[in-house]
Scaffold this motif. Structure first.
Motif, PDB file in Angstrom:
ATOM      1  N   ALA A   1      37.227 -25.255  57.430  1.00  0.00           N
ATOM      2  CA  ALA A   1      36.709 -24.011  57.863  1.00  0.00           C
ATOM      3  C   ALA A   1      37.529 -23.236  56.791  1.00  0.00           C
ATOM      4  N   LEU A   2      36.727 -22.035  56.480  1.00  0.00           N
ATOM      5  CA  LEU A   2      37.363 -21.028  55.465  1.00  0.00           C
ATOM      6  C   LEU A   2      37.057 -19.680  56.450  1.00  0.00           C
ATOM      7  N   VAL A   3      38.310 -18.958  56.605  1.00  0.00           N
ATOM      8  CA  VAL A   3      38.295 -17.754  57.079  1.00  0.00           C
ATOM      9  C   VAL A   3      38.563 -16.457  56.416  1.00  0.00           C
ATOM     10  N   THR A   4      37.705 -15.448  56.200  1.00  0.00           N
ATOM     11  CA  THR A   4      37.914 -14.493  55.212  1.00  0.00           C
ATOM     12  C   THR A   4      38.878 -13.586  55.830  1.00  0.00           C
ATOM     13  N   GLY A   5      39.803 -12.424  54.975  1.00  0.00           N
ATOM     14  CA  GLY A   5      40.523 -11.681  56.015  1.00  0.00           C
ATOM     15  C   GLY A   5      41.520 -12.610  56.838  1.00  0.00           C
ATOM     16  N   GLY A   6      42.039 -13.581  56.239  1.00  0.00           N
ATOM     17  CA  GLY A   6      42.657 -14.494  57.119  1.00  0.00           C
ATOM     18  C   GLY A   6      43.994 -14.530  57.128  1.00  0.00           C
ATOM     19  N   ALA A   7      44.875 -13.532  56.496  1.00  0.00           N
ATOM     20  CA  ALA A   7      46.087 -13.354  56.381  1.00  0.00           C
ATOM     21  C   ALA A   7      47.001 -12.598  57.360  1.00  0.00           C
ATOM     22  N   SER A   8      46.054 -11.901  58.317  1.00  0.00           N
ATOM     23  CA  SER A   8      46.499 -10.960  59.517  1.00  0.00           C
ATOM     24  C   SER A   8      45.516 -10.742  60.423  1.00  0.00           C
ATOM     25  N   GLY A   9      45.918 -10.153  61.614  1.00  0.00           N
ATOM     26  CA  GLY A   9      44.990  -9.667  62.433  1.00  0.00           C
ATOM     27  C   GLY A   9      44.186 -10.646  63.035  1.00  0.00           C
ATOM     28  N   ILE A  10      42.797 -10.329  63.319  1.00  0.00           N
ATOM     29  CA  ILE A  10      41.572 -11.265  63.828  1.00  0.00           C
ATOM     30  C   ILE A  10      41.680 -12.470  62.988  1.00  0.00           C
TER      31      ILE A  10
ATOM     32  N   GLY B   1      37.141  -7.197  56.076  1.00  0.00           N
ATOM     33  CA  GLY B   1      36.837  -5.839  56.242  1.00  0.00           C
ATOM     34  C   GLY B   1      37.883  -4.674  56.283  1.00  0.00           C
ATOM     35  N   PHE B   2      37.627  -3.611  55.977  1.00  0.00           N
ATOM     36  CA  PHE B   2      38.365  -2.438  56.276  1.00  0.00           C
ATOM     37  C   PHE B   2      37.721  -1.158  56.389  1.00  0.00           C
ATOM     38  N   GLN B   3      38.509   0.017  56.987  1.00  0.00           N
ATOM     39  CA  GLN B   3      38.063   1.049  57.401  1.00  0.00           C
ATOM     40  C   GLN B   3      38.295   2.269  56.493  1.00  0.00           C
ATOM     41  N   HIS B   4      37.424   3.080  56.449  1.00  0.00           N
ATOM     42  CA  HIS B   4      38.023   4.578  55.832  1.00  0.00           C
ATOM     43  C   HIS B   4      37.450   5.594  56.706  1.00  0.00           C
ATOM     44  N   ILE B   5      37.542   6.721  56.995  1.00  0.00           N
ATOM     45  CA  ILE B   5      36.888   7.530  57.933  1.00  0.00           C
ATOM     46  C   ILE B   5      36.980   8.971  57.082  1.00  0.00           C
ATOM     47  N   ALA B   6      35.747   9.439  57.028  1.00  0.00           N
ATOM     48  CA  ALA B   6      35.439  10.696  56.450  1.00  0.00           C
ATOM     49  C   ALA B   6      34.005  11.112  56.561  1.00  0.00           C
ATOM     50  N   PRO B   7      33.797  12.315  56.767  1.00  0.00           N
ATOM     51  CA  PRO B   7      32.306  12.850  56.923  1.00  0.00           C
ATOM     52  C   PRO B   7      31.607  12.364  55.773  1.00  0.00           C
ATOM     53  N   LEU B   8      30.224  12.054  56.330  1.00  0.00           N
ATOM     54  CA  LEU B   8      29.115  11.658  55.306  1.00  0.00           C
ATOM     55  C   LEU B   8      29.089  12.466  54.082  1.00  0.00           C
ATOM     56  N   ALA B   9      29.196  13.677  54.124  1.00  0.00           N
ATOM     57  CA  ALA B   9      29.119  14.254  53.027  1.00  0.00           C
ATOM     58  C   ALA B   9      30.170  14.354  52.144  1.00  0.00           C
ATOM     59  N   GLU B  10      31.334  14.022  52.582  1.00  0.00           N
ATOM     60  CA  GLU B  10      32.443  13.891  51.818  1.00  0.00           C
ATOM     61  C   GLU B  10      32.874  12.605  51.625  1.00  0.00           C
TER      62      GLU B  10
ATOM     63  N   ASP C   1      30.580   1.944  48.208  1.00  0.00           N
ATOM     64  CA  ASP C   1      30.339   0.717  47.686  1.00  0.00           C
ATOM     65  C   ASP C   1      31.237  -0.424  47.676  1.00  0.00           C
ATOM     66  N   THR C   2      32.283  -0.159  47.766  1.00  0.00           N
ATOM     67  CA  THR C   2      33.375  -1.363  47.928  1.00  0.00           C
ATOM     68  C   THR C   2      33.181  -1.951  49.544  1.00  0.00           C
ATOM     69  N   MET C   3      33.313  -1.181  50.505  1.00  0.00           N
ATOM     70  CA  MET C   3      33.124  -1.367  51.829  1.00  0.00           C
ATOM     71  C   MET C   3      31.616  -2.152  52.014  1.00  0.00           C
ATOM     72  N   LEU C   4      30.796  -1.552  51.547  1.00  0.00           N
ATOM     73  CA  LEU C   4      29.512  -2.575  51.980  1.00  0.00           C
ATOM     74  C   LEU C   4      29.286  -3.996  50.984  1.00  0.00           C
ATOM     75  N   HIS C   5      29.995  -3.984  50.086  1.00  0.00           N
ATOM     76  CA  HIS C   5      30.054  -5.204  49.279  1.00  0.00           C
ATOM     77  C   HIS C   5      30.923  -6.168  49.968  1.00  0.00           C
ATOM     78  N   VAL C   6      32.116  -5.563  50.424  1.00  0.00           N
ATOM     79  CA  VAL C   6      33.131  -6.692  51.062  1.00  0.00           C
ATOM     80  C   VAL C   6      32.649  -7.192  52.502  1.00  0.00           C
ATOM     81  N   MET C   7      31.814  -6.181  53.163  1.00  0.00           N
ATOM     82  CA  MET C   7      31.496  -6.492  54.756  1.00  0.00           C
ATOM     83  C   MET C   7      30.097  -6.895  54.866  1.00  0.00           C
ATOM     84  N   LEU C   8      29.264  -6.723  53.921  1.00  0.00           N
ATOM     85  CA  LEU C   8      27.931  -7.230  53.940  1.00  0.00           C
ATOM     86  C   LEU C   8      27.417  -8.075  52.726  1.00  0.00           C
TER      87      LEU C   8
END
Length: 260
Positions: A14-23, A92-101, A108-115
């Motif tokens: 098996a290969l698990v991505t983001g596998g060095a912490s958390g879930i 994956g990772f999280q970033h919180i901000a209003p869409l307009a900002e 781009d980075t989040m969509l590439h990493v998570m999708l």
């Protein structure tokens, strides 16, 4: 349909991505406990490598925002383990901000990493996963693959897309014995969530227990955060040969959040 090359778990990998912490780490350790040989993929940092090696896991250093790293990660995993039966797309990772900002480069980075990366890794691993006749792709989505929250446009877009990718891949893979499923957890007690709790306690003037119950778990029927091991237990079953008939499933582990 391709016949399984060997039904014994010690021959599965098996290969698990983001596998060095958390879930991701919890899933990797559970699959290892189940008898698999497991590689974990994470950013190539000394701490991540040390965590993996301390648990007897093969470490694959890669940046999933880079297409070439996605291809190399599969090649390196197969070179290290000899085969690949189970791919867990968890990074994956999280970033919180209003869409307009919302920063365009972060989007781009989040969509590439998570999708995009789950698509590329699945594509590059496809021949290996279908060769075994008992291949598994497990995509770690989220309750935010079903519903939205403000200020999380990139994360929610990626998780909605990941569910669509899961269902499409499942339809294409069925005849080859490869199952593709998604797990959608609610809030899980990871370092990321613990940090969010501390931040919200400070900004809202609440204690951390109240943040958990009244803010993060407001919409849940069970007022308790999940632990990474809870997600790992479900992933263990989905990865098992017993789950051969489950594919295209979106498995909610959400404390009743989406029952409303």
């Amino acid at each position: 349909m391709t016949a399984p090359h060997n039904d014994t778990p010690e021959h599965r990998t098996a290969l698990v991505t983001g596998g060095a912490s958390g879930i991701g780490l919890a899933i990797a350790r559970r699959l290892q406990k189940d008898g698999m040989r497991v590689a974990v993929l994470d950013l190539d940092r000394p701490q991540a490598r040390e965590v993996a090696e301390s648990h007897g896991l093969t470490f694959i250093g890669a940046d999933l925002s880079r297409r070439e790293d996605c291809r190399r990660a599969i090649d390196d995993t197969v070179a290290a383990l000899g085969s690949l039966d189970v791919l867990v797309n968890n990074a994956g990772f999280q970033h919180i901000a209003p869409l307009a900002e919302f920063p365009e480069d972060t989007w781009d980075t989040m969509l590439h990493v998570m999708l995009t990366a789950p698509f590329l890794l699945s594509r590059y691993a496809w021949a290996h996963l279908t060769r075994s006749g008992q291949g598994r792709i497990i995509n770690i989505a989220s309750i935010h693959g079903h519903v939205a929250s403000p200020f999380k446009s990139a994360y929610i877009s990626a998780k909605h897309g990941l569910i669509g990718l899961t269902r499409t891949a499942a339809l294409e893979a069925g005849e080859q014995g490869l199952t593709v499923n998604a797990i959608c957890p609610g809030y899980v007690r990871t370092p990321l969530v613990t940090g969010q709790i501390k931040d919200q306690a400070r900004t809202r003037g609440l204690n951390e227990a109240d943040v958990e119950e009244k803010v993060m778990l407001e919409g849940a029927a069970i007022k308790r955060l999940l632990d990474p091991e809870d997600v790992a237990a479900l992933a263990s079953y989905v990865a098992s040969t017993a789950a051969w008939g489950m594919t295209g499933a979106v498995l909610d582990l959400d404390l009743g959040w989406t029952a409303r």
